[in-house]
Design a protein around this motif. Structure first.
Motif, short mmCIF file in Angstrom:
data_model
loop_
_atom_site.label_atom_id
_atom_site.label_comp_id
_atom_site.label_asym_id
_atom_site.label_seq_id
_atom_site.Cartn_x
_atom_site.Cartn_y
_atom_site.Cartn_z
N ALA A 1 -2.62 3.47 -1.62
CA ALA A 1 -1.37 4.23 -1.72
C ALA A 1 -0.32 3.74 -0.71
CB ALA A 1 -1.65 5.71 -1.50
N SER B 1 2.85 2.34 0.90
CA SER B 1 4.20 2.33 0.33
C SER B 1 5.14 1.34 1.01
CB SER B 1 4.81 3.73 0.39
OG SER B 1 4.85 4.19 1.73
N GLU B 2 4.80 0.92 2.23
CA GLU B 2 5.63 -0.07 2.92
C GLU B 2 4.82 -0.77 3.99
OE1 GLU B 2 8.93 1.59 4.96
OE2 GLU B 2 7.76 3.15 5.96
N THR C 1 0.13 -1.47 -5.37
CA THR C 1 0.47 -0.47 -4.36
C THR C 1 1.87 0.07 -4.65
OG1 THR C 1 1.48 -2.06 -2.83
CG2 THR C 1 -0.91 -1.70 -2.63
N LYS C 2 2.36 0.91 -3.77
CA LYS C 2 3.72 1.45 -3.91
C LYS C 2 4.73 0.64 -3.11
CE LYS C 2 1.94 6.13 -4.65
NZ LYS C 2 1.92 7.53 -4.14
#
Length: 808
Positions: free
Chosen positions: A604, A606-607, A626-627
């Motif tokens: 998960a 995100s960055e 992934t995000k």
């Protein structure tokens, strides 16, 4: 007592060279440090010779085992010291010419003096440990003691020679099939070789013996002989064969005389010879000289754990390899019940549930089935059966009686060279029956330092060579072979997995644990494989009692809550969180200065941290699925990055300047980056390219992704993922392309194919077209791509087309 030195031997082999390279650098070592490095280099060379001596012997005493363990730990710490040295002194920067650079280097040396004193003190501590280990070897005369105290155990393979035909289960079809291969196929007058290959304990000897008994009376001369892994056994095998032919041999004859006598006996006779348990080309190169080609329909049957033997060197034209199968579920159950309950045909009702678990652990391997059945024959308690079903078959207090199985697997393990042996041990990190991605495994092996580039081969080629060797020796199972016969995935049989887990624990090669049950273990953790089935925030692996500052790799399966605090991982090379559920904390990531492999795939996340460019050693970065929507600009500072797997994430400018890149997976061209393809098309080291393109941001000329002439000249594999087919290959584009994957969601509304220029890809060997939806536009593209692929690939062997999960 068995001793595991494979991984250690490979590391100690490399360390003197690493220390020598350090001495060659233009670092300003403090007074005395250079001499200490030379001392370690010399002493490690001496230790390497002692370890080689240990490797060559079958049995070792407790003192020798303890000494090897101490060498292993200090070798790990010396390698960590060497790898950290340059980074702590000058940040790993390469020396540059010029007066300003000279001034800067001088200032850096002054500024780094405190760090240099710390480094010197650490080196002194390592030197003292090495001296103590060296004195221990001399004090206890370990060199003279290794291998002298234990009696070799009986060979458990002998029992396979005396199996009664009516007790064999599940081999009827195998016996029939191999008998036909021996007698019927090919010319009845020429010499024929049938090789029975398979993993240890699969019943090769039992099968060969059954065929031999069935057919021996059809031949004038026949013999069943065994070799074994030791090279000096060949002469004994020839003597055994001669004794069976003539009833005696004179004694005192050398191998040439023995072979000559055997050839004279066989020259004018139709013979059947079974050579059981062949291990090497060297063995075969000698013993094959015994068998003349006399055009009388003679036959040779060979059993081997290595699929490549003995077919690689013999003038005989008729050669067949029969790969022995594991038992079916029904046959495995029948064999187990026969051995555990004699005449009983069914499992007792109260044991049925746990019986399935026990059989799953045996995995259809006949020797494992027989061994476990013998253990449980007098035990009818569900608790006792359940205990065995949930434990490692080979390395726990309940495994007494498995010594024969472990011994047979040891033969395969000990026959490996140090580097492939280390690579095999590494597979213990993955859970039982886990399908391991080949690219993931190879990149991790390289990041761990197991693989060295040869003069004419890359590290990847060497690693694949090791994997193929493990597959050929039936220690690893290949899955999903591609056009080059390279498996996309691989897997380890449950019994082999139990074995390498046991070996890994003995050597403290890796620490395998459940996040909910942290063991009280004083051993230093070098590689941590953590399974965390809990979905709650119970970060057991963050427990301060775990010694993680020396951990070289961290692999987590399950929930990400158990990921250790990254600030504790000072020398980690591999951080693999692929597929972890829950939030991933990356605090402290940019301080992992030795990190070479980072996978957040399927998490998960995100960055990425803005300062990820500080990870100067990073070779693989995987954030697919992934995000993460965009990579930080600092990514372009990663000069050693070879595999940038960003998935659909967008890249910053400057990617084309990353000269080390071999594999690139990223978001494709958009309106804001129309020159992206043109920029990276000039990259001369790129081997694999994967593009995720968004049709909604495509240029309006309907050409979509266009591959220009004379571009991507080194790319061998291309994968395009986008909503609809909008791809053009100009003439002379992708001149080295071998594999092409086109993955689309749907066809074009105007029912045009959308893919043009495939006929220009003259070096193409494999095509995959995959549509998620079945519509008219998709089928138009299917027809166009199939026709173009058939023109490029006349044999049509590697053309795969799928629409909505169905093959076309």
């Amino acid at each position: 007592m068995d001793i595991v030195v494979g991984a250690l031997s490979g590391m100690v082999d490399a360390l003197p060279g690493k220390l020598g390279a350090l001495l060659d650098q233009e670092y300003a070592l403090l007074s005395g440090v250079r001499d200490d490095v030379r001392f370690l280099q010399t002493e490690l060379g001496s230790m390497r010779a002692a370890i080689r001596r240990c490797e060559s012997l079958d049995h070792h005493d407790a003192q020798t085992t303890g000494w090897v363990g101490r060498v292993r730990e200090v070798a790990y710490d010396i390698e960590d010291w060497v790898d950290l040295f340059a980074i702590r002194v000058d940040g790993g920067a390469q020396p540059t010419p010029g007066f300003r650079a000279w001034i800067r280097r001088g200032w850096d040396k002054v500024a780094a003096l405190p760090a240099r004193h710390v480094i010197a003190n650490e080196l002194q501590g390592l030197k003292e440990r090495v001296l103590e280990i060296s004195e221990q070897r001399k004090r206890y005369s370990l060199d003279g003691m290794v291998g002298t105290t234990a009696q070799p155990p009986l060979d458990p393979r002998l029992s396979a020679l005396f199996v009664e035909p009516n007790s064999i289960v599940g081999f009827d079809e195998e016996v029939e099939r191999v008998s036909k291969l021996v007698v019927d196929a090919g010319s009845r007058t020429e010499l024929k070789i049938v090789s029975i290959a398979g993993m240890a304990g699969s019943g090769k000897t039992t099968l060969a013996n059954a065929v031999y008994r069935r057919l021996q009376n059809n031949f004038e001369c026949f013999a069943f002989v065994s070799i074994g892994p030791k090279r000096d056994m060949v002469s004994n095998t020839v003597k055994d064969m001669l004794s069976k032919f003539s009833g005696q041999h004179r004694g005192g004859e050398d191998i040439n005389q023995l072979i000559t006598r055997v050839r004279d006996i066989l020259a004018k006779k139709r013979y059947l010879i079974v050579v059981d348990d062949l291990w090497s080309s060297e063995q075969w190169g000698t013993i094959r000289c015994c068998f003349p080609e006399n055009s009388l329909g003679s036959r040779i049957i060979i059993t081997t754990r290595n699929d490549a033997l003995p077919m690689d060197s013999y003038p005989c034209r008729s050669k067949v390899v029969h790969k022995i199968s594991l038992l079916s579920d029904a046959d495995a159950k029948k064999l187990f019940l026969k051995k555990a309950f004699s005449s009983r045909n069914d499992c007792p009702p109260h044991l049925e549930g746990v019986f399935t678990q026990v059989m799953r652990r045996c995995g259809g391997l006949p020797l494992a089935v027989v061994t476990v059945a013998a253990k449980l024959a007098q035990k009818h308690s569900r608790d006792e059966w359940g205990k065995l079903a949930g434990l490692n078959l080979l390395c726990n207090s309940y495994s007494n009686g498995s010594d024969g199985l472990k011994q047979i697997l040891n033969l395969s393990f000990n026959d490996l060279q140090p580097h492939p042996r280390t690579c095999l041990l590494y597979l213990s990190i993955f859970p039982e029956n886990y399908e391991i991605d080949t690219d993931r495994l190879v990149r991790r092996w390289i990041a761990e330092g197991f693989i060295a580039e040869g003069r004419s081969t890359s590290a990847e080629e060497t690693a694949l060579g090791y994997l193929n060797e493990l597959i050929g020796r039936n220690l690893v199972q290949p899955l999903d072979l591609n056009y080059e016969r390279v498996p996309a995935h691989c897997r380890v049989h449950p019994v082999i997995h139990d074995f390498i887990v046991c070996k890994s624990m003995e050597e403290n090669f890796s620490t395998l644990m459940d996040a909910q049950h942290v063991p009280n273990n004083d051993s230093t953790v070098r590689r941590l494989s953590l399974k965390n089935s809990s979905k709650q925030d119970q970060p057991a692996a963050r427990n301060e009692s775990m010694d993680l500052p020396h951990a070289r790799s961290i692999t987590v399966f399950g929930h990400a809550s158990a990921v250790p605090q990254l600030t504790n991982l000072k020398v980690v090379r591999v951080l693999d969180l692929e597929g972890c559920d829950g939030l991933v904390c990356l605090e402290g990531l940019c301080k992992l200065v030795l990190l070479r492999y980072l996978s957040l795939k399927g998490t998960a996340a995100s960055e990425l941290p803005a300062a990820i460019g500080d990870l100067k050693c990073l070779e693989t970065l995987d954030v697919r699925s992934t995000k993460v929507g965009e990579l930080p600009p600092s990514i372009v500072r990663l000069e050693k990055l070879m595999h940038l797997l960003a998935g659909s994430a967008k890249l910053p400018g400057g990617i084309a300047e990353m000269k080390a890149l071999r594999t690139l997976s990223c978001g494709g061209p958009t309106k804001s980056s129309l020159n992206f393809i043109e920029e990276i098309s000039k990259h001369n080291t790129l081997r694999e390219l994967e593009l995720y393109s968004d049709d909604t941001e495509m240029p309006g000329n309907k050409k979509g992704v266009m591959f220009p002439a004379n571009g991507f000249w080194s790319v061998k594999k291309l994968c395009i993922r986008q909503s609809s087919p909008l791809v053009t290959f100009e003439p002379r584009a992708l001149p080295a392309i071998q594999a092409l994957e086109l993955r689309f969601q749907k066809g074009l509304a105007d029912e045009s194919s959308g893919v043009s220029g495939m006929e220009n890809l003259s070096s193409l060997k494999c095509v995959l077209l995959d549509f998620e939806q079945h519509d008219a536009g998709a089928m138009v593209t299917v027809d166009a791509v199939r026709n173009a692929a058939q023109r490029v690939l006349p044999d049509h062997q590697y053309i795969t087309i799928k629409v909505d999960g169905k093959s076309y």
